[in-house]
Design a protein around this motif. Structure first.
Motif, PDB file in Angstrom:
ATOM      1  N   ARG A  99       4.597  35.630 -10.324  1.00  0.00           N
ATOM      2  CA  ARG A  99       5.719  36.558 -10.536  1.00  0.00           C
ATOM      3  C   ARG A  99       6.821  36.279  -9.513  1.00  0.00           C
ATOM      4  NH1 ARG A  99       7.145  40.724  -7.878  1.00  0.00           N
ATOM      5  NH2 ARG A  99       5.128  41.091  -6.906  1.00  0.00           N
ATOM      6  N   ASP A 102       8.638  33.071 -10.372  1.00  0.00           N
ATOM      7  CA  ASP A 102       9.612  33.289 -11.444  1.00  0.00           C
ATOM      8  C   ASP A 102      10.892  33.936 -10.889  1.00  0.00           C
ATOM      9  OD1 ASP A 102      10.168  33.095 -14.305  1.00  0.00           O
ATOM     10  OD2 ASP A 102      10.197  35.292 -14.238  1.00  0.00           O
ATOM     11  N   GLU A 103      10.741  34.924 -10.006  1.00  0.00           N
ATOM     12  CA  GLU A 103      11.904  35.561  -9.386  1.00  0.00           C
ATOM     13  C   GLU A 103      12.681  34.563  -8.532  1.00  0.00           C
ATOM     14  OE1 GLU A 103      10.784  39.126  -7.254  1.00  0.00           O
ATOM     15  OE2 GLU A 103       9.594  39.848  -8.947  1.00  0.00           O
ATOM     16  N   GLU A 106      14.761  32.435 -10.768  1.00  0.00           N
ATOM     17  CA  GLU A 106      15.941  33.201 -11.202  1.00  0.00           C
ATOM     18  C   GLU A 106      17.022  33.151 -10.127  1.00  0.00           C
ATOM     19  OE1 GLU A 106      15.107  37.216 -12.416  1.00  0.00           O
ATOM     20  OE2 GLU A 106      13.460  36.579 -13.723  1.00  0.00           O
ATOM     21  N   ARG A 125      12.044  25.749 -15.085  1.00  0.00           N
ATOM     22  CA  ARG A 125      11.432  26.848 -15.860  1.00  0.00           C
ATOM     23  C   ARG A 125      10.253  26.319 -16.685  1.00  0.00           C
ATOM     24  NH1 ARG A 125      12.499  31.821 -15.017  1.00  0.00           N
ATOM     25  NH2 ARG A 125      14.592  32.368 -14.417  1.00  0.00           N
ATOM     26  N   VAL A 128       7.239  26.000 -14.415  1.00  0.00           N
ATOM     27  CA  VAL A 128       6.667  27.310 -14.130  1.00  0.00           C
ATOM     28  C   VAL A 128       5.920  27.848 -15.342  1.00  0.00           C
ATOM     29  CG1 VAL A 128       7.201  29.703 -13.493  1.00  0.00           C
ATOM     30  CG2 VAL A 128       8.357  27.804 -12.338  1.00  0.00           C
ATOM     31  N   ALA A 129       6.490  27.673 -16.533  1.00  0.00           N
ATOM     32  CA  ALA A 129       5.834  28.140 -17.756  1.00  0.00           C
ATOM     33  C   ALA A 129       4.480  27.460 -17.956  1.00  0.00           C
ATOM     34  CB  ALA A 129       6.739  27.923 -18.962  1.00  0.00           C
ATOM     35  N   SER A 132       1.248  29.049 -16.082  1.00  0.00           N
ATOM     36  CA  SER A 132       0.594  30.267 -16.539  1.00  0.00           C
ATOM     37  C   SER A 132      -0.699  29.992 -17.292  1.00  0.00           C
ATOM     38  CB  SER A 132       1.535  31.092 -17.419  1.00  0.00           C
ATOM     39  OG  SER A 132       2.649  31.478 -16.649  1.00  0.00           O
TER      40      SER A 132
END
Length: 134
Positions: A99, A102-103, A106, A125, A128-129, A132
């Motif tokens: 989490r 991801d922040e 951003e 991105r 990161v994806a 998961s």
């Protein structure tokens, strides 16, 4: 480091203490770093992002919450983003770190737009994806 040696995404940890809780967070961050090393292979990015998870402690207390952008090198297009690990126990350290990661991305995207480096960091991105499900 030459541009050929640059990594689109890298992970680090800065521990504020040497207690069991800090070591557990450090271990979780380094496990995530190893997953990132595999996932980033061959993935270029207009901005190289180094996310450092900061863990609060008696020796080096945190002076922020959430994420913040720090150093940027225009020469190498490297950006340091720090992410403050929340104080207290966590049932799933990996989920907390993902989490925060991801922040951090951003925040890096907002920085890239502001500096007119890129509109987005879709390549990062994607990395990161992919984490998961690993």
């Amino acid at each position: 480091m030459t541009s050929d040696d640059a990594f689109s995404l890298s992970i680090g940890a800065a521990l504020g203490d040497s207690d069991r809780e800090n070591r557990a967070w450090g271990d979780a961050a380094m496990a995530l770093a190893r997953r990132v090393e595999v996932a980033r292979t061959g993935v270029p990015s207009p901005l190289n992002v180094n996310v450092v998870f900061r863990v609060d402690g008696r020796l080096v207390p945190l002076d922020f919450t959430g994420v913040r952008t720090r150093r940027f090198s225009a020469r190498t297009s490297d950006l340091l983003v720090q992410a403050a690990v929340p104080i207290g126990p966590a049932a799933d350290r990996d989920a907390v770190l993902l989490r925060l990661l991801d922040e951090a991305i951003e925040a890096a995207e907002a920085f890239a737009r502001k500096k007119k480096i890129a509109e987005n960091l879709a390549e990062i991105r994607g990395i990161v994806a992919s984490l998961s499900g690993s």
